[in-house]
Design an enzyme around this catalytic site. Sequence first.
Site, PDB file in Angstrom:
ATOM      1  N   LYS A  51      39.000 -48.886 -38.725  1.00 54.37           N
ATOM      2  CA  LYS A  51      39.912 -47.997 -39.556  1.00 54.37           C
ATOM      3  C   LYS A  51      39.681 -46.655 -38.911  1.00 54.37           C
ATOM      4  O   LYS A  51      40.475 -45.971 -38.729  1.00 54.37           O
ATOM      5  CB  LYS A  51      39.570 -48.017 -41.114  1.00 54.37           C
ATOM      6  CG  LYS A  51      40.069 -49.326 -41.532  1.00 54.37           C
ATOM      7  CD  LYS A  51      39.485 -49.344 -43.245  1.00 54.37           C
ATOM      8  CE  LYS A  51      40.035 -50.556 -43.562  1.00 54.37           C
ATOM      9  NZ  LYS A  51      39.605 -51.194 -44.874  1.00 54.37           N
ATOM     10  N   GLN A  95      35.197 -49.135 -48.871  1.00 51.80           N
ATOM     11  CA  GLN A  95      35.371 -50.500 -48.463  1.00 51.80           C
ATOM     12  C   GLN A  95      34.833 -51.725 -49.416  1.00 51.80           C
ATOM     13  O   GLN A  95      33.811 -51.661 -49.809  1.00 51.80           O
ATOM     14  CB  GLN A  95      34.757 -50.748 -46.910  1.00 51.80           C
ATOM     15  CG  GLN A  95      34.725 -51.977 -46.258  1.00 51.80           C
ATOM     16  CD  GLN A  95      35.849 -52.216 -45.932  1.00 51.80           C
ATOM     17  OE1 GLN A  95      36.948 -51.385 -45.081  1.00 51.80           O
ATOM     18  NE2 GLN A  95      36.685 -53.575 -45.917  1.00 51.80           N
ATOM     19  N   ASP A 118      44.329 -46.808 -50.428  1.00 54.21           N
ATOM     20  CA  ASP A 118      44.613 -48.271 -50.286  1.00 54.21           C
ATOM     21  C   ASP A 118      45.702 -48.867 -51.295  1.00 54.21           C
ATOM     22  O   ASP A 118      45.811 -50.083 -51.381  1.00 54.21           O
ATOM     23  CB  ASP A 118      43.199 -48.686 -50.995  1.00 54.21           C
ATOM     24  CG  ASP A 118      42.299 -49.195 -49.883  1.00 54.21           C
ATOM     25  OD1 ASP A 118      42.940 -49.619 -48.726  1.00 54.21           O
ATOM     26  OD2 ASP A 118      40.827 -49.321 -49.953  1.00 54.21           O
TER      27      ASP A 118
END
Length: 279
Positions: A51, A95, A118
């Site tokens: 990422k 995460q 997200d």
Amino acid sequence: MELIDGKLISQTIKDELKERVAELKKRGHSGSLAVIQVGNDPASSIYVKNKKKACEYIGIGSVSYELSENTSEAELLNIIDELNNKPEVIGILVQLPVPKHINEDKIIRAISPAKDVDGFHVENVGALCVGERGFVSCTPAGVIQLLKRSNVEIAGKHCVVIGRSNIVGKPMALLMLRENATVTVCHSKTQNLKEICKSADILIAAVGKPRMINSEYVKEGAVVIDVGIHRDENNKMCGDVDFDDVKDHVSKITPVPGGVGPMTIAMLMNNCVEAIENR
Ligand code: NAD
């Protein structure tokens, strides 16, 4: 049979985003993605590294927080609160999974919806549900891009989604509905799964079972999207679909690796660019 090349499509998307970021910078707009990892799960570390690499590629900043396994929920909530209030931080990503002593739902809800790149916050999920603008979960958003950029007609087609998780199955079904497909959602309690799948023009497997979906589930000429990621007994990567068994029966199909996988990060980057544009 035509392969849907997720590697190529994700690269095209990242190149388009790179140009948008350059344009934004010219007008004085920039920002960073904050990536938080709690503990040092090796798979999570790879995702986090990729990422950050993608941020660098498209030209946005990234700041990472590598927190120890025994970080308390309160400490994590404090960090999120600080990041919510930092104007230069345009996106916050924790995460998953987080260690068991931390309540995942509480963490997701603590992230400001405007920085929830997200697309997991209930406000963003709700926006998707009622057709308002908001951040969309990256993997299902990536599937829509794969279909559109491969010229798959969606409107009016019967789409069967296997799986109803909050991050893949449910948003996937909502997105296909938004694209005017007729959508059926199947799950672990579904009866006659094979028959239902066999009626799909577009079959999306997000079932989390290695190679479960074989040719008995697939209509001749269907488009098959395989969201699954697994390693088989020989450590070879495979999906939820038995690729070799179905490939001669489909019109288009995504491979594993190189199908849906690379799209998730590309769509995360897309959400980050939107977050900068939204400000
Ligand atoms: P999950 O385990 O949360 O959900 C699986 C879903 O499948 C559940 O809703 C369950 O009801 C359904 N299911 C399970 N067994 C079934 C059966 N026998 N018949 C019908 N339905 C059944 O998984 P998830 O997080 O949604 O992920 C699904 C797959 O996608 C996994 O393989 C995961 O590794 C992969 N994944 C890939 C990406 C990516 O970037 N490509 C991202 C997220 C998840």
